[in-house]
Write a protein that holds these residues in place. Structure first.
Motif, PDB file in Angstrom:
ATOM      1  N   ALA A  24      67.618 -45.188   1.379  1.00  0.00           N
ATOM      2  CA  ALA A  24      66.725 -44.854   2.490  1.00  0.00           C
ATOM      3  C   ALA A  24      67.236 -45.524   3.759  1.00  0.00           C
ATOM      4  O   ALA A  24      67.706 -46.667   3.722  1.00  0.00           O
ATOM      5  N   LYS A  25      67.122 -44.818   4.879  1.00  0.00           N
ATOM      6  CA  LYS A  25      67.669 -45.310   6.139  1.00  0.00           C
ATOM      7  C   LYS A  25      66.565 -45.669   7.130  1.00  0.00           C
ATOM      8  O   LYS A  25      65.445 -45.159   7.050  1.00  0.00           O
ATOM      9  N   SER A  26      66.908 -46.539   8.063  1.00  0.00           N
ATOM     10  CA  SER A  26      65.986 -46.873   9.141  1.00  0.00           C
ATOM     11  C   SER A  26      65.666 -45.613   9.936  1.00  0.00           C
ATOM     12  O   SER A  26      66.493 -44.711  10.060  1.00  0.00           O
ATOM     13  N   GLY A  27      64.441 -45.552  10.476  1.00  0.00           N
ATOM     14  CA  GLY A  27      64.034 -44.379  11.230  1.00  0.00           C
ATOM     15  C   GLY A  27      63.713 -43.195  10.351  1.00  0.00           C
ATOM     16  O   GLY A  27      63.869 -42.043  10.762  1.00  0.00           O
ATOM     17  N   GLU A  28      63.245 -43.468   9.133  1.00  0.00           N
ATOM     18  CA  GLU A  28      62.950 -42.400   8.178  1.00  0.00           C
ATOM     19  C   GLU A  28      61.575 -42.630   7.575  1.00  0.00           C
ATOM     20  O   GLU A  28      61.209 -43.752   7.242  1.00  0.00           O
ATOM     21  N   ILE A  29      60.795 -41.562   7.458  1.00  0.00           N
ATOM     22  CA  ILE A  29      59.524 -41.597   6.741  1.00  0.00           C
ATOM     23  C   ILE A  29      59.708 -40.829   5.441  1.00  0.00           C
ATOM     24  O   ILE A  29      60.070 -39.651   5.448  1.00  0.00           O
ATOM     25  N   ILE A  30      59.461 -41.511   4.338  1.00  0.00           N
ATOM     26  CA  ILE A  30      59.642 -40.913   3.019  1.00  0.00           C
ATOM     27  C   ILE A  30      58.292 -40.812   2.324  1.00  0.00           C
ATOM     28  O   ILE A  30      57.610 -41.822   2.112  1.00  0.00           O
ATOM     29  N   GLY A  31      57.895 -39.597   1.993  1.00  0.00           N
ATOM     30  CA  GLY A  31      56.685 -39.396   1.221  1.00  0.00           C
ATOM     31  C   GLY A  31      56.965 -39.579  -0.256  1.00  0.00           C
ATOM     32  O   GLY A  31      58.046 -39.223  -0.744  1.00  0.00           O
ATOM     33  N   LEU A  32      56.010 -40.134  -0.967  1.00  0.00           N
ATOM     34  CA  LEU A  32      56.144 -40.362  -2.406  1.00  0.00           C
ATOM     35  C   LEU A  32      54.928 -39.764  -3.088  1.00  0.00           C
ATOM     36  O   LEU A  32      53.797 -40.173  -2.823  1.00  0.00           O
ATOM     37  N   VAL A  33      55.157 -38.772  -3.945  1.00  0.00           N
ATOM     38  CA  VAL A  33      54.033 -38.134  -4.630  1.00  0.00           C
ATOM     39  C   VAL A  33      54.301 -38.091  -6.131  1.00  0.00           C
ATOM     40  O   VAL A  33      55.435 -37.921  -6.579  1.00  0.00           O
ATOM     41  N   ALA A  34      53.228 -38.260  -6.870  1.00  0.00           N
ATOM     42  CA  ALA A  34      53.263 -38.190  -8.329  1.00  0.00           C
ATOM     43  C   ALA A  34      51.843 -38.452  -8.817  1.00  0.00           C
ATOM     44  O   ALA A  34      51.062 -39.103  -8.121  1.00  0.00           O
ATOM     45  N   PRO A  35      51.494 -37.945  -9.991  1.00  0.00           N
ATOM     46  CA  PRO A  35      50.171 -38.261 -10.549  1.00  0.00           C
ATOM     47  C   PRO A  35      50.042 -39.763 -10.807  1.00  0.00           C
ATOM     48  O   PRO A  35      51.037 -40.488 -10.899  1.00  0.00           O
ATOM     49  N   LEU A 190      47.219 -36.619  -0.180  1.00  0.00           N
ATOM     50  CA  LEU A 190      46.998 -35.601   0.850  1.00  0.00           C
ATOM     51  C   LEU A 190      48.332 -34.911   1.112  1.00  0.00           C
ATOM     52  O   LEU A 190      49.052 -35.218   2.056  1.00  0.00           O
ATOM     53  N   LEU A 191      48.663 -33.973   0.260  1.00  0.00           N
ATOM     54  CA  LEU A 191      50.018 -33.439   0.213  1.00  0.00           C
ATOM     55  C   LEU A 191      50.399 -32.660   1.464  1.00  0.00           C
ATOM     56  O   LEU A 191      51.501 -32.823   1.989  1.00  0.00           O
ATOM     57  N   ALA A 192      49.514 -31.806   1.942  1.00  0.00           N
ATOM     58  CA  ALA A 192      49.847 -30.994   3.105  1.00  0.00           C
ATOM     59  C   ALA A 192      50.092 -31.862   4.334  1.00  0.00           C
ATOM     60  O   ALA A 192      50.911 -31.523   5.196  1.00  0.00           O
ATOM     61  N   ASN A 193      49.413 -33.006   4.407  1.00  0.00           N
ATOM     62  CA  ASN A 193      49.589 -33.896   5.549  1.00  0.00           C
ATOM     63  C   ASN A 193      51.000 -34.480   5.593  1.00  0.00           C
ATOM     64  O   ASN A 193      51.561 -34.703   6.671  1.00  0.00           O
ATOM     65  N   LEU A 194      51.598 -34.717   4.427  1.00  0.00           N
ATOM     66  CA  LEU A 194      52.951 -35.257   4.391  1.00  0.00           C
ATOM     67  C   LEU A 194      53.941 -34.315   5.067  1.00  0.00           C
ATOM     68  O   LEU A 194      54.921 -34.756   5.678  1.00  0.00           O
ATOM     69  N   ASP A 195      53.695 -33.020   4.971  1.00  0.00           N
ATOM     70  CA  ASP A 195      54.596 -32.047   5.588  1.00  0.00           C
ATOM     71  C   ASP A 195      54.670 -32.208   7.104  1.00  0.00           C
ATOM     72  O   ASP A 195      55.630 -31.759   7.736  1.00  0.00           O
ATOM     73  N   LEU A 196      53.667 -32.849   7.697  1.00  0.00           N
ATOM     74  CA  LEU A 196      53.588 -32.956   9.154  1.00  0.00           C
ATOM     75  C   LEU A 196      54.481 -34.046   9.720  1.00  0.00           C
ATOM     76  O   LEU A 196      54.921 -33.951  10.861  1.00  0.00           O
ATOM     77  N   TYR A 197      54.727 -35.111   8.925  1.00  0.00           N
ATOM     78  CA  TYR A 197      55.465 -36.240   9.514  1.00  0.00           C
ATOM     79  C   TYR A 197      56.585 -36.797   8.649  1.00  0.00           C
ATOM     80  O   TYR A 197      57.428 -37.541   9.142  1.00  0.00           O
ATOM     81  N   ALA A 198      56.636 -36.471   7.369  1.00  0.00           N
ATOM     82  CA  ALA A 198      57.671 -37.041   6.499  1.00  0.00           C
ATOM     83  C   ALA A 198      59.012 -36.344   6.729  1.00  0.00           C
ATOM     84  O   ALA A 198      59.076 -35.141   7.011  1.00  0.00           O
ATOM     85  N   GLY A 284      56.142 -25.887   0.366  1.00  0.00           N
ATOM     86  CA  GLY A 284      55.674 -27.160   0.901  1.00  0.00           C
ATOM     87  C   GLY A 284      55.420 -28.164  -0.207  1.00  0.00           C
ATOM     88  O   GLY A 284      55.640 -27.894  -1.400  1.00  0.00           O
ATOM     89  N   THR A 285      54.923 -29.320   0.176  1.00  0.00           N
ATOM     90  CA  THR A 285      54.665 -30.378  -0.793  1.00  0.00           C
ATOM     91  C   THR A 285      53.655 -29.944  -1.841  1.00  0.00           C
ATOM     92  O   THR A 285      53.772 -30.292  -3.019  1.00  0.00           O
ATOM     93  N   VAL A 286      52.643 -29.183  -1.435  1.00  0.00           N
ATOM     94  CA  VAL A 286      51.625 -28.718  -2.381  1.00  0.00           C
ATOM     95  C   VAL A 286      52.257 -27.859  -3.466  1.00  0.00           C
ATOM     96  O   VAL A 286      51.989 -28.043  -4.666  1.00  0.00           O
ATOM     97  N   GLU A 287      53.121 -26.915  -3.071  1.00  0.00           N
ATOM     98  CA  GLU A 287      53.753 -26.029  -4.063  1.00  0.00           C
ATOM     99  C   GLU A 287      54.663 -26.796  -5.011  1.00  0.00           C
ATOM    100  O   GLU A 287      54.660 -26.563  -6.223  1.00  0.00           O
ATOM    101  N   TYR A 288      55.449 -27.726  -4.469  1.00  0.00           N
ATOM    102  CA  TYR A 288      56.330 -28.501  -5.343  1.00  0.00           C
ATOM    103  C   TYR A 288      55.539 -29.393  -6.296  1.00  0.00           C
ATOM    104  O   TYR A 288      55.920 -29.579  -7.453  1.00  0.00           O
ATOM    105  N   TYR A 289      54.441 -29.945  -5.798  1.00  0.00           N
ATOM    106  CA  TYR A 289      53.613 -30.786  -6.663  1.00  0.00           C
ATOM    107  C   TYR A 289      53.096 -29.965  -7.848  1.00  0.00           C
ATOM    108  O   TYR A 289      53.157 -30.406  -9.002  1.00  0.00           O
TER     109      TYR A 289
END
Length: 296
Positions: A24-35, A190-198, A284-289
């Motif tokens: 992971a690099k500086s200046g990066e937002i990484i979303g992490l999703v899993a049950p 909040l999966l759809a929200n991750l699509d906005l900034y990650a 999107g994140t919802v579909e992949y989840y």
């Protein structure tokens, strides 16, 4: 830069992380999703140096090895984790909490006012926390980690309990922090929200990363239509081999290699399903989840 190499964590007979690697690099937002129960918290604990893995290395900026105990103070100066609401002090004000985090990590409190003004907390931030609603407490927790202003930030369910307006405020601040060069991990349901900034979203399963979804690059587009299993079964034999049927309800047809005539033909065919909304766009994140965790 943060680098995880072949990280494994095992509790008795249960493998929680299994040879996981990530850069992971500086200046990066990484979303992490899993049950729940699939290793998110364990991964955060390894990154924050609260848990020593059974195997593997974590390195910050190429030379700061996590497993070297004498460098633990240096590591913790570089990294802050999202506070839990249960750790707030009822008799202290929001400003007190922000200044506490600012002094512990930043060494100055000059930036505290700018943060709570941007998050529109002026109406209550100088009152005792015991008077706060759940939403106010959550916003304060975010303001505290923003006040810490560390190069690496780990945020678990940062948007919990917030209304749309406050989600927008925090998303805006996250983007600002990214532009300042912060490396931010956000675990969220909040999966759809991750699509906005990650910048990308990683998916954990079986103790490892099973998929990384880039969100700031061009991605393949699909025609997407909700179909019952019975409707899908009737259509399936005519679908392209690389189509997806996600979670027994969403049919996704890739259009990357289709001619314009083929795309028009599929639009006509799918439009025959009355009452179904046909959309075109990337997954999107919802579909992949749903694709990876439908059985949970």
């Amino acid at each position: 830069m943060l680098k995880l190499e072949n990280i494994s964590v095992k509790y008795k007979d249960k493998v929680v992380l299994d040879n996981l690697s990530l850069t992971a690099k500086s200046g990066e937002i990484i979303g992490l999703v899993a049950p729940n129960g699939t290793g998110k918290t364990t991964l955060f604990n390894v990154i924050s140096n609260f848990l020593k893995p059974n195997k593997g290395n974590v390195t910050f900026n190429g030379d700061l090895q996590y497993k070297t105990e004498r460098k633990e103070i240096s590591i913790h100066k570089q990294l802050a984790t999202f506070p839990d609401q249960g750790d707030l002090f009822e008799e202290l004000t929001g400003v007190d909490h922000m200044k506490l985090y600012a002094n512990m990590w930043k060494g100055t409190t000059k930036h505290v006012k700018e943060i709570y003004e941007q998050l529109q907390m002026e109406g209550y931030v100088k009152k005792k926390v015991k008077t706060y609603s759940l939403g106010m407490r959550q916003r304060l927790c975010f303001a505290m980690i923003a006040a810490a202003d560390t190069p690496i930030m780990l945020m678990d369910e940062v948007m919990n309990g917030l209304d749309v307006a406050n989600v927008s405020l925090i998303s805006k601040r996250l983007m600002q922090m990214k532009q300042e060069g912060k490396l931010i991990f956000v675990a969220s349901h909040l999966l759809a929200n991750l699509d906005l900034y990650a910048d990308r979203v990683i998916y954990l399963k079986g103790g490892d990363i099973i998929h990384q979804q880039p969100l700031n690059e061009s991605t393949d587009e699909y025609m997407k239509l909700e179909l019952t299993p019975e409707q899908y079964e009737k259509l399936a034999y005519t679908l392209p081999d690389d189509h997806l049927y996600i979670a027994d309800h969403l049919c996704c047809i890739p259009i990357k290699n289709m001619s314009m005539d083929e795309q028009k033909e599929w639009v006509v065919r799918l439009s025959a399903y009355k009452g179904k909304e046909l959309t075109i766009g990337p997954l999107g994140t919802v579909e992949y989840y749903e694709k990876y965790y439908h059985e949970f």
